[in-house]
Design a protein around this motif. Structure first.
Motif, PDB file in Angstrom:
ATOM      1  N   VAL A  82       0.831  -1.206   0.000  1.00 44.26           N
ATOM      2  CA  VAL A  82       0.000   0.000   0.000  1.00 44.26           C
ATOM      3  C   VAL A  82       0.863   1.252   0.000  1.00 44.26           C
ATOM      4  CG1 VAL A  82      -1.600   1.361   1.414  1.00 44.26           C
ATOM      5  CG2 VAL A  82      -2.012  -1.084   1.073  1.00 44.26           C
ATOM      6  N   ALA A  83       1.940   1.223   0.772  1.00 45.64           N
ATOM      7  CA  ALA A  83       2.809   2.398   0.889  1.00 45.64           C
ATOM      8  C   ALA A  83       3.487   2.760  -0.428  1.00 45.64           C
ATOM      9  CB  ALA A  83       3.863   2.150   1.967  1.00 45.64           C
ATOM     10  N   ARG A  84       3.559   1.805  -1.348  1.00 48.89           N
ATOM     11  CA  ARG A  84       4.218   2.072  -2.636  1.00 48.89           C
ATOM     12  C   ARG A  84       3.269   2.676  -3.668  1.00 48.89           C
ATOM     13  NH1 ARG A  84       6.749  -2.984  -1.313  1.00 48.89           N
ATOM     14  NH2 ARG A  84       5.230  -4.140  -2.566  1.00 48.89           N
ATOM     15  N   ARG A  85       2.016   2.809  -3.333  1.00 49.57           N
ATOM     16  CA  ARG A  85       1.042   3.380  -4.261  1.00 49.57           C
ATOM     17  C   ARG A  85       0.653   4.784  -3.809  1.00 49.57           C
ATOM     18  NH1 ARG A  85      -1.314  -1.097  -7.004  1.00 49.57           N
ATOM     19  NH2 ARG A  85       0.288  -2.734  -6.984  1.00 49.57           N
ATOM     20  N   ASP A  86       0.251   5.620  -4.761  1.00 46.64           N
ATOM     21  CA  ASP A  86      -0.083   7.009  -4.441  1.00 46.64           C
ATOM     22  C   ASP A  86      -1.585   7.240  -4.298  1.00 46.64           C
ATOM     23  OD1 ASP A  86       2.597   7.817  -4.443  1.00 46.64           O
ATOM     24  OD2 ASP A  86       2.585   8.031  -6.623  1.00 46.64           O
ATOM     25  N   ALA A  87      -2.343   6.915  -5.324  1.00 40.68           N
ATOM     26  CA  ALA A  87      -3.786   7.192  -5.312  1.00 40.68           C
ATOM     27  C   ALA A  87      -4.519   6.207  -4.401  1.00 40.68           C
ATOM     28  CB  ALA A  87      -4.345   7.110  -6.724  1.00 40.68           C
ATOM     29  N   PRO A  88      -5.571   6.668  -3.705  1.00 42.56           N
ATOM     30  CA  PRO A  88      -6.325   5.790  -2.806  1.00 42.56           C
ATOM     31  C   PRO A  88      -6.858   4.530  -3.479  1.00 42.56           C
ATOM     32  CG  PRO A  88      -6.899   8.065  -2.368  1.00 42.56           C
ATOM     33  CD  PRO A  88      -6.022   8.073  -3.582  1.00 42.56           C
ATOM     34  N   GLN A  89      -7.400   4.651  -4.700  1.00 47.74           N
ATOM     35  CA  GLN A  89      -7.918   3.467  -5.368  1.00 47.74           C
ATOM     36  C   GLN A  89      -6.800   2.474  -5.686  1.00 47.74           C
ATOM     37  OE1 GLN A  89     -11.283   3.629  -8.219  1.00 47.74           O
ATOM     38  NE2 GLN A  89     -11.001   5.850  -8.139  1.00 47.74           N
ATOM     39  N   GLN A  90      -5.639   2.987  -6.050  1.00 47.94           N
ATOM     40  CA  GLN A  90      -4.497   2.112  -6.303  1.00 47.94           C
ATOM     41  C   GLN A  90      -4.071   1.399  -5.021  1.00 47.94           C
ATOM     42  OE1 GLN A  90      -1.504   4.714  -7.867  1.00 47.94           O
ATOM     43  NE2 GLN A  90      -2.306   4.651  -9.960  1.00 47.94           N
ATOM     44  N   ARG A  91      -4.191   2.102  -3.905  1.00 49.47           N
ATOM     45  CA  ARG A  91      -3.811   1.523  -2.620  1.00 49.47           C
ATOM     46  C   ARG A  91      -4.781   0.414  -2.216  1.00 49.47           C
ATOM     47  NH1 ARG A  91      -0.367   5.263   0.249  1.00 49.47           N
ATOM     48  NH2 ARG A  91      -1.381   4.896   2.268  1.00 49.47           N
ATOM     49  N   ILE A  92      -6.066   0.614  -2.499  1.00 52.38           N
ATOM     50  CA  ILE A  92      -7.050  -0.433  -2.219  1.00 52.38           C
ATOM     51  C   ILE A  92      -6.762  -1.653  -3.095  1.00 52.38           C
ATOM     52  CG2 ILE A  92      -9.500  -1.051  -2.303  1.00 52.38           C
ATOM     53  CD1 ILE A  92     -10.062   1.987  -1.875  1.00 52.38           C
ATOM     54  N   ALA A  93      -6.497  -1.400  -4.364  1.00 54.17           N
ATOM     55  CA  ALA A  93      -6.170  -2.495  -5.277  1.00 54.17           C
ATOM     56  C   ALA A  93      -4.929  -3.241  -4.805  1.00 54.17           C
ATOM     57  CB  ALA A  93      -5.955  -1.957  -6.691  1.00 54.17           C
ATOM     58  N   ALA A  94      -3.958  -2.514  -4.233  1.00 60.02           N
ATOM     59  CA  ALA A  94      -2.725  -3.136  -3.754  1.00 60.02           C
ATOM     60  C   ALA A  94      -3.004  -4.108  -2.612  1.00 60.02           C
ATOM     61  CB  ALA A  94      -1.734  -2.072  -3.302  1.00 60.02           C
ATOM     62  N   VAL A 136      -7.543  -1.668   6.980  1.00 60.82           N
ATOM     63  CA  VAL A 136      -6.621  -1.113   5.983  1.00 60.82           C
ATOM     64  C   VAL A 136      -7.406  -0.610   4.772  1.00 60.82           C
ATOM     65  CG1 VAL A 136      -4.758  -1.656   4.364  1.00 60.82           C
ATOM     66  CG2 VAL A 136      -4.672  -2.539   6.702  1.00 60.82           C
ATOM     67  N   ILE A 137      -8.345  -1.433   4.300  1.00 56.94           N
ATOM     68  CA  ILE A 137      -9.140  -1.046   3.128  1.00 56.94           C
ATOM     69  C   ILE A 137     -10.060   0.120   3.457  1.00 56.94           C
ATOM     70  CG2 ILE A 137     -10.898  -1.835   1.499  1.00 56.94           C
ATOM     71  CD1 ILE A 137      -9.730  -4.638   1.743  1.00 56.94           C
ATOM     72  N   ALA A 138     -10.682   0.089   4.631  1.00 57.04           N
ATOM     73  CA  ALA A 138     -11.621   1.154   5.011  1.00 57.04           C
ATOM     74  C   ALA A 138     -10.930   2.513   5.059  1.00 57.04           C
ATOM     75  CB  ALA A 138     -12.250   0.828   6.364  1.00 57.04           C
ATOM     76  N   THR A 139      -9.706   2.532   5.545  1.00 55.41           N
ATOM     77  CA  THR A 139      -8.956   3.799   5.601  1.00 55.41           C
ATOM     78  C   THR A 139      -8.775   4.382   4.207  1.00 55.41           C
ATOM     79  OG1 THR A 139      -7.769   3.138   7.613  1.00 55.41           O
ATOM     80  CG2 THR A 139      -6.750   4.841   6.244  1.00 55.41           C
ATOM     81  N   GLU A 140      -8.453   3.531   3.242  1.00 54.24           N
ATOM     82  CA  GLU A 140      -8.236   4.011   1.876  1.00 54.24           C
ATOM     83  C   GLU A 140      -9.548   4.374   1.183  1.00 54.24           C
ATOM     84  OE1 GLU A 140      -5.328   4.771   1.146  1.00 54.24           O
ATOM     85  OE2 GLU A 140      -4.390   3.710   2.822  1.00 54.24           O
ATOM     86  N   ILE A 141     -10.617   3.659   1.482  1.00 50.98           N
ATOM     87  CA  ILE A 141     -11.920   4.018   0.920  1.00 50.98           C
ATOM     88  C   ILE A 141     -12.329   5.396   1.416  1.00 50.98           C
ATOM     89  CG2 ILE A 141     -14.388   3.472   0.921  1.00 50.98           C
ATOM     90  CD1 ILE A 141     -13.649   0.527   1.016  1.00 50.98           C
ATOM     91  N   ALA A 142     -12.158   5.629   2.713  1.00 48.92           N
ATOM     92  CA  ALA A 142     -12.519   6.934   3.278  1.00 48.92           C
ATOM     93  C   ALA A 142     -11.723   8.051   2.615  1.00 48.92           C
ATOM     94  CB  ALA A 142     -12.275   6.924   4.789  1.00 48.92           C
ATOM     95  N   ALA A 143     -10.432   7.796   2.358  1.00 52.34           N
ATOM     96  CA  ALA A 143      -9.597   8.808   1.699  1.00 52.34           C
ATOM     97  C   ALA A 143     -10.072   9.054   0.274  1.00 52.34           C
ATOM     98  CB  ALA A 143      -8.143   8.362   1.710  1.00 52.34           C
ATOM     99  N   ALA A 144     -10.445   7.985  -0.426  1.00 52.91           N
ATOM    100  CA  ALA A 144     -10.915   8.136  -1.803  1.00 52.91           C
ATOM    101  C   ALA A 144     -12.245   8.864  -1.864  1.00 52.91           C
ATOM    102  CB  ALA A 144     -11.042   6.759  -2.457  1.00 52.91           C
ATOM    103  N   VAL A 145     -13.123   8.605  -0.914  1.00 54.52           N
ATOM    104  CA  VAL A 145     -14.412   9.310  -0.865  1.00 54.52           C
ATOM    105  C   VAL A 145     -14.174  10.791  -0.581  1.00 54.52           C
ATOM    106  CG1 VAL A 145     -16.559   9.573   0.449  1.00 54.52           C
ATOM    107  CG2 VAL A 145     -15.762   7.289  -0.198  1.00 54.52           C
ATOM    108  N   ALA A 146     -13.303  11.078   0.376  1.00 55.15           N
ATOM    109  CA  ALA A 146     -13.005  12.471   0.726  1.00 55.15           C
ATOM    110  C   ALA A 146     -12.397  13.231  -0.445  1.00 55.15           C
ATOM    111  CB  ALA A 146     -12.059  12.508   1.924  1.00 55.15           C
ATOM    112  N   ALA A 147     -11.629  12.515  -1.281  1.00 53.28           N
ATOM    113  CA  ALA A 147     -10.998  13.149  -2.439  1.00 53.28           C
ATOM    114  C   ALA A 147     -11.924  13.227  -3.641  1.00 53.28           C
ATOM    115  CB  ALA A 147      -9.730  12.378  -2.816  1.00 53.28           C
ATOM    116  N   GLY A 148     -13.141  12.704  -3.503  1.00 55.12           N
ATOM    117  CA  GLY A 148     -14.090  12.724  -4.605  1.00 55.12           C
ATOM    118  C   GLY A 148     -13.831  11.667  -5.654  1.00 55.12           C
ATOM    119  N   GLU A 149     -12.974  10.698  -5.346  1.00 52.00           N
ATOM    120  CA  GLU A 149     -12.655   9.647  -6.306  1.00 52.00           C
ATOM    121  C   GLU A 149     -13.670   8.514  -6.285  1.00 52.00           C
ATOM    122  OE1 GLU A 149      -8.718   8.194  -5.948  1.00 52.00           O
ATOM    123  OE2 GLU A 149      -7.767  10.158  -5.966  1.00 52.00           O
ATOM    124  N   LEU A 150     -14.399   8.386  -5.186  1.00 51.83           N
ATOM    125  CA  LEU A 150     -15.406   7.347  -5.049  1.00 51.83           C
ATOM    126  C   LEU A 150     -16.704   7.962  -4.542  1.00 51.83           C
ATOM    127  CD1 LEU A 150     -13.443   4.414  -3.337  1.00 51.83           C
ATOM    128  CD2 LEU A 150     -14.135   4.578  -5.737  1.00 51.83           C
TER     129      LEU A 150
END
Length: 224
Positions: A82-94, A136-150
């Motif tokens: 996860v730490a090697r990815r930048d975008a929240p969706q990429q981090r969830i995929a990781a 771990v996934i919930a943290t990244e989902i919340a970040a993606a929602v806050a960024a308007g990506e999800l």
């Protein structure tokens, strides 16, 4: 006066305990919980079975410690990916990609961790394991929602559903792996063995990543 262990004695016991756990990890990866008996672990560690009971009162206690050790390693691997990815969706995929790929590379171990029948205390540890991945996934989902990506959603609920879906999807391929030669065949001779659910495990990981991104309401690059 109560006996107090000397530093040298304590160091020897600590080293022996570490050897026991390393041996148990190896047996778990080869034979699963069913083959990870106290006698087998002691034999692999090169100690008497009675000596093993100096460290663990019973198999359930050993199994919990063993489970925690392996799970800690898996969580660390996921967090590193996860730490090697930048975008929240990429981090969830990781998270999904790393978890699934590692499971399929060590199917006997993953089967033991996820679905093999075990003691009730181990089932309790499995809940902790799933919640750790969920968080771990919930943290990244919340970040993606806050960024308007999800789209707006409950990050914890969505993450829990994803963990359950991924675990269920992996159960078939993991169970389809042949048992080692020293283990008895799990299917009686008069019953045909079930066909593997996936003939090519190389398709499983990308399919799970694609499913995850679509379930989140995000964009899967394979749709382009």
């Amino acid at each position: 006066m109560a006996y107090r262990r000397t530093p040298a004695v304590q160091a020897r016991l600590d080293a022996q305990r570490e050897a026991v756990l390393q041996s148990a990890v190896g047996l778990l990866a080869e034979r699963g919980y069913g083959g990870c008996t106290m006698a087998a672990v002691a034999d692999r560690a090169g100690i008497a079975t009675g000596s093993l009971y100096q460290h663990f009162a019973n198999k359930a206690e050993l199994s919990v410690e063993l489970f925690r050790r392996v799970v800690t390693r898996e969580i660390a691997a996921v967090n590193a990916a996860v730490a090697r990815r930048d975008a929240p969706q990429q981090r969830i995929a990781a998270v999904v990609e790393t978890f699934a790929a590692r499971a399929l590379r060590a199917p006997r171990l993953a089967y033991a961790l996820l679905v093999e029948p075990a003691d009730a205390v181990v089932d309790g540890e499995r809940l902790v394991f799933r919640r750790a991945f969920r968080d771990v996934i919930a943290t990244e989902i919340a970040a993606a929602v806050a960024a308007g990506e999800l789209p707006e959603q409950d990050p914890v609920l969505t993450a829990a559903a994803l963990v359950g879906a991924v675990g269920e999807a992996l159960a078939g391929p993991l169970a389809a792996e042949p048992a080692p030669a020293h283990e008895p065949a799990p299917t009686p001779a008069h019953e045909p063995a079930p066909a593997p659910e996936h003939s090519d495990n190389t398709t499983v990981v990308p399919a799970l990543v694609s499913f995850t991104l679509r379930a989140l309401g995000g964009r899967d690059d394979s749709d382009a």
